[in-house]
Design a protein around this motif. Structure first.
Motif, PDB file in Angstrom:
ATOM      1  N   VAL A  77       0.933  -1.156  -0.066  1.00 12.91           N
ATOM      2  CA  VAL A  77      -0.014  -0.075  -0.164  1.00 12.91           C
ATOM      3  C   VAL A  77       0.806   1.039  -0.169  1.00 12.91           C
ATOM      4  CG1 VAL A  77      -1.887  -1.269   1.241  1.00 12.91           C
ATOM      5  CG2 VAL A  77      -0.002  -0.056   2.374  1.00 12.91           C
ATOM      6  N   ALA A  78       0.198   2.278  -0.503  1.00 10.77           N
ATOM      7  CA  ALA A  78       1.287   3.729  -0.841  1.00 10.77           C
ATOM      8  C   ALA A  78       1.528   4.380   0.824  1.00 10.77           C
ATOM      9  CB  ALA A  78       0.283   4.763  -1.461  1.00 10.77           C
ATOM     10  N   LEU A  79       0.943   4.269   1.693  1.00  6.67           N
ATOM     11  CA  LEU A  79       1.102   4.699   2.884  1.00  6.67           C
ATOM     12  C   LEU A  79       2.227   4.130   3.671  1.00  6.67           C
ATOM     13  CD1 LEU A  79       0.770   7.186   5.083  1.00  6.67           C
ATOM     14  CD2 LEU A  79      -1.165   5.863   5.901  1.00  6.67           C
ATOM     15  N   ASP A  80       2.015   2.897   3.723  1.00  8.75           N
ATOM     16  CA  ASP A  80       3.094   1.874   4.396  1.00  8.75           C
ATOM     17  C   ASP A  80       4.517   1.909   3.755  1.00  8.75           C
ATOM     18  OD1 ASP A  80       0.848   1.366   5.620  1.00  8.75           O
ATOM     19  OD2 ASP A  80       1.138  -0.516   6.117  1.00  8.75           O
ATOM     20  N   SER A  81       4.165   1.932   2.363  1.00  7.19           N
ATOM     21  CA  SER A  81       5.508   2.114   1.323  1.00  7.19           C
ATOM     22  C   SER A  81       6.448   3.301   1.688  1.00  7.19           C
ATOM     23  CB  SER A  81       5.245   1.880   0.086  1.00  7.19           C
ATOM     24  OG  SER A  81       4.381   0.708  -0.324  1.00  7.19           O
ATOM     25  N   LEU A  82       5.673   4.481   1.837  1.00  8.32           N
ATOM     26  CA  LEU A  82       6.268   5.771   2.204  1.00  8.32           C
ATOM     27  C   LEU A  82       6.932   5.769   3.496  1.00  8.32           C
ATOM     28  CD1 LEU A  82       6.758   8.539   1.377  1.00  8.32           C
ATOM     29  CD2 LEU A  82       4.509   9.304   2.487  1.00  8.32           C
ATOM     30  N   PRO A 350       7.207   2.359 -18.896  1.00  8.06           N
ATOM     31  CA  PRO A 350       7.921   3.702 -18.574  1.00  8.06           C
ATOM     32  C   PRO A 350       7.534   4.094 -16.831  1.00  8.06           C
ATOM     33  CG  PRO A 350       6.578   3.908 -20.499  1.00  8.06           C
ATOM     34  CD  PRO A 350       6.171   2.561 -20.044  1.00  8.06           C
ATOM     35  N   LYS A 351       8.538   4.564 -16.375  1.00 11.63           N
ATOM     36  CA  LYS A 351       8.575   4.587 -15.082  1.00 11.63           C
ATOM     37  C   LYS A 351       7.478   5.917 -14.661  1.00 11.63           C
ATOM     38  CE  LYS A 351      12.912   3.218 -12.943  1.00 11.63           C
ATOM     39  NZ  LYS A 351      14.210   3.732 -12.293  1.00 11.63           N
ATOM     40  N   ALA A 352       7.323   6.809 -15.627  1.00 13.72           N
ATOM     41  CA  ALA A 352       6.458   7.766 -15.765  1.00 13.72           C
ATOM     42  C   ALA A 352       5.135   7.435 -15.420  1.00 13.72           C
ATOM     43  CB  ALA A 352       6.280   8.792 -16.743  1.00 13.72           C
ATOM     44  N   VAL A 353       4.873   6.143 -16.197  1.00 12.97           N
ATOM     45  CA  VAL A 353       3.321   5.612 -15.942  1.00 12.97           C
ATOM     46  C   VAL A 353       2.816   5.245 -14.568  1.00 12.97           C
ATOM     47  CG1 VAL A 353       1.930   3.777 -16.703  1.00 12.97           C
ATOM     48  CG2 VAL A 353       3.316   4.941 -18.580  1.00 12.97           C
ATOM     49  N   LEU A 354       4.206   4.411 -14.116  1.00 12.11           N
ATOM     50  CA  LEU A 354       3.806   4.298 -12.686  1.00 12.11           C
ATOM     51  C   LEU A 354       3.697   5.392 -11.580  1.00 12.11           C
ATOM     52  CD1 LEU A 354       6.533   1.349 -12.236  1.00 12.11           C
ATOM     53  CD2 LEU A 354       3.979   1.022 -12.700  1.00 12.11           C
ATOM     54  N   GLY A 355       4.344   6.337 -11.759  1.00  9.92           N
ATOM     55  CA  GLY A 355       4.330   7.449 -11.000  1.00  9.92           C
ATOM     56  C   GLY A 355       2.999   8.172 -11.280  1.00  9.92           C
ATOM     57  N   ALA A 356       2.425   8.097 -12.594  1.00 11.27           N
ATOM     58  CA  ALA A 356       0.931   8.736 -13.017  1.00 11.27           C
ATOM     59  C   ALA A 356       0.190   7.734 -12.091  1.00 11.27           C
ATOM     60  CB  ALA A 356       0.778   8.548 -14.357  1.00 11.27           C
ATOM     61  N   ILE A 357       0.132   6.496 -11.947  1.00 17.49           N
ATOM     62  CA  ILE A 357      -0.913   5.542 -11.443  1.00 17.49           C
ATOM     63  C   ILE A 357      -0.797   6.117  -9.876  1.00 17.49           C
ATOM     64  CG2 ILE A 357      -1.252   3.351 -10.618  1.00 17.49           C
ATOM     65  CD1 ILE A 357       0.027   2.517 -13.422  1.00 17.49           C
ATOM     66  N   ILE A 358       0.406   6.247  -9.194  1.00 18.86           N
ATOM     67  CA  ILE A 358       0.471   6.760  -7.796  1.00 18.86           C
ATOM     68  C   ILE A 358      -0.388   7.864  -7.814  1.00 18.86           C
ATOM     69  CG2 ILE A 358       1.935   7.328  -5.994  1.00 18.86           C
ATOM     70  CD1 ILE A 358       3.819   5.410  -7.235  1.00 18.86           C
ATOM     71  N   LEU A 359      -0.119   8.894  -8.533  1.00 21.81           N
ATOM     72  CA  LEU A 359      -0.634  10.263  -8.485  1.00 21.81           C
ATOM     73  C   LEU A 359      -2.066  10.308  -8.350  1.00 21.81           C
ATOM     74  CD1 LEU A 359       1.594  12.624 -10.709  1.00 21.81           C
ATOM     75  CD2 LEU A 359       1.456  12.547  -8.017  1.00 21.81           C
TER      76      LEU A 359
END
Length: 576
Positions: A77-82, A350-359
């Motif tokens: 999950v995003a929060l735990d990953s952070l 592309p890493k930018a796609v993963l960044g977009a998914i997270i945003l």
């Protein structure tokens, strides 16, 4: 007994054919979601993308067997990953292999703490995370996550730690932006939003992943123009033993404890929400701790970093009609098949796609309405939310949640140390006694009688406040005061310190020729009167069932009848 620790033994023998379609549909959908999400969240944690898939495998399967909630979807999950990223970054590890090893060891540590908390029945700890703290913390963490992903959309390298430091470095490096990465990232965000708007059940993230892989594979894009995920190891994760020394236990303890606590609180919040919607089974907080603990412990040996239940994936489980843990087993199979056969394709992602998914994903974590409601209705809780938000955003993730909880406990202690006190008067023509400030025109008071209601338990934290306020009202009444009536209906406990204070109050009032009466004391409070010896100080004749009986006594002293005597003095610990 086994069903208590392995809830699958409860639902699997009673499985119905009508559950099948919902479980399969939810499992496949969540499994497809887990692939891009897992890889994206691994990047947040500072790990290679494949570790997000590993975290979606064994922990999810084990939770399906041991979890008391039948619809939670466990994985990265995003929060735990952070929290993992911010905690491990502070250790300044020398290379990636050490970082990975520490992340896997952290999963083991978190799991052990959760398992121990479960067996010690510490599930009640989730109650200490108030909604303002959770809202402020989650919204700030979402912003921190979003800021951490800007480097992938901009195609620049960021080495700074901390929100302000990262923003400062982005500001100075904005001129180095790689426009192909920026175009891919922004296009991915817009496409995901468009697909979601078209139909909310569409696997938008997976669709964008597939389209971007096909574009990179078939279009004449020169190598190095766009940052790609690169080679992803093929196959299921291998069993790996941890090789951490004893010093790492003390180093990681604060981080592991924070993760164990926060992830459990997140999971219980979601589990309770799902439980309220279905209303068909009960989520056991202590079993949830044990289930998350086992999932993280075993998962850590199969190269999983700390896993937890995901909000978006759980929502999909519910919306797709999942009925049992079979949905999680199916989603695990989808991820396993991807690891076995499809990982070579993801090297073109592309890493930018993963960044977009997270945003897009973290935007839903930011709560805009609740702070506005608090500002209008509860200023103290709004301050708590804002304080937690700013601490998390500007100081750190772990510090934010800890300081937020401490601040909320401070507010709680402040409230119970100064509880509500009401001065009562008789509603004209009735036996109702109400707050004179609320019913100023309807009530009548008498100069020789002070009626006071204390709306809390009486203990060491508020005994001095009680005494100070009582004597302030005594002074306000003047020389004609002869009776003080304490309405004790709201007092459910009196500790030894408060009992001593009450004794002093009664003696001080007697010295002023003022009699102290108590009305409406409930059973547990009467028991304390007897066990502490206060009954001898107060006097049995000074206890009354109702406020109007005590006031009638002040106006015309007389002996109580048999039923009044019995009810006013009844106690488990003393004779009537």
């Amino acid at each position: 007994m086994l069903k208590r620790y392995f809830p699958i033994l409860d639902w699997l023998p009673n499985y119905k054919k009508s559950y099948w379609s919902g479980d399969i549909s939810a499992g496949v959908t969540v499994g497809i979601m887990l692939i891009p999400q897992g890889m994206a969240y691994a990047l947040i944690a500072g790990l290679p993308p494949v570790y997000g898939l590993y975290a979606a495998l064994v922990p999810n399967l084990l939770y399906a067997i041991t979890g008391s909630s039948r619809k939670l979807a466990v994985g990265p999950v995003a929060l735990d990953s952070l929290i993992v990223a911010s905690g491990l970054a502070a250790l300044k590890l020398s290379n990636l292999q050490d970082y990975i090893a520490m992340a896997l060891f952290l999963a083991l540590f978190v799991g052990l703490l959760q398992l121990a908390m479960g067996f010690l029945k510490m599930g009640f700890l989730a109650n200490f995370l108030s909604r303002p703290v959770v809202s402020g913390f989650t919204s700030a963490a979402a912003l921190v996550i979003a800021i951490s992903q800007l480097k992938y959309l901009l195609g620049i390298s960021i080495d700074a730690l901390g929100t302000l430091a990262v923003l400062k470095e982005i500001f100075y490096k904005i001129g180095e932006t790689n426009f192909p990465d920026l175009v891919v990232g922004l296009a991915s965000v817009l496409l995901i939003l468009a697909l979601k708007r078209l139909h909310r059940k569409l696997p938008a993230a997976m669709a964008v992943v597939i389209l971007s892989i096909l574009a990179v594979y078939y279009l004449p894009i020169q190598e190095g123009n766009i940052a790609l995920v690169g080679e992803i190891p093929k196959g299921l994760p291998r069993f790996t033993m941890h090789s951490m020394g004893t010093g790492y236990w003390s180093t990681l303890f604060p981080l592991a404890l924070t993760l164990a606590f926060i992830s459990f609180a997140e999971a219980m919040t979601m589990a309770k929400a799902v439980e309220e919607r279905s209303n068909k089974y009960y989520t056991n907080a202590n079993q949830e701790l044990r289930a998350l603990g086992i999932s993280n412990i075993v998962g850590s040996f199969f190269q999983s970093y700390p896993a937890n239940s995901g909000l978006s994936r759980t929502a999909v489980n519910v919306n797709e009609g999942a009925k049992t843990g079979l949905a999680s087993i199916v989603s695990t199979l989808v991820v396993a098949l991807t690891l076995l056969f499809l990982t070579p394709l993801f090297s073109y992602l592309p890493k930018a796609v993963l960044g977009a998914i997270i945003l897009v994903a973290v935007y839903s974590l930011i709560d805009f309405k609740y702070p506005v409601e608090l500002y209008k209705q509860r200023k103290d809780e709004f301050i708590l939310l804002a304080f937690t938000f700013l601490t998390t955003l500007l100081i750190g993730i772990s510090q934010g949640i800890i300081i937020g909880v401490l601040f909320s406990l401070f507010l709680l202690v402040n409230r119970i140390s100064k509880p509500h006190i009401a001065i009562l008067g008789r509603i004209k023509g009735t036996n109702y006694f109400k707050n004179v400030e609320r019913f100023e025109k309807e009530v009548e008071t008498r100069p020789e009688i002070l009626i006071l209601r204390f709306d809390a338990q009486l203990f060491f934290g508020n005994k001095d406040y009680f005494k100070r306020e009582l004597f302030r009202q005594v002074t306000n009444k003047g020389e004609g005061l002869r009776y003080v009536v304490l309405n004790a209906e709201a007092i459910n406990y009196i500790d030894s310190s408060a009992a001593k204070t009450l004794e002093q109050i009664i003696n001080d009032l007697r010295a002023r020729n003022i009699q102290f009466l108590i009305a409406g004391a409930i059973g547990p409070t009467r028991d304390i009167f007897y066990s502490s010896g206060l009954i001898e100080i107060i006097g049995k004749q000074s206890l009354f069932v109702r406020t109007h009986e005590a006031v009638d006594y002040c106006e015309n002293p007389k002996t109580k009848n048999e039923i009044q005597e019995k009810i006013s003095l009844q106690s488990k610990t003393g004779a009537m």
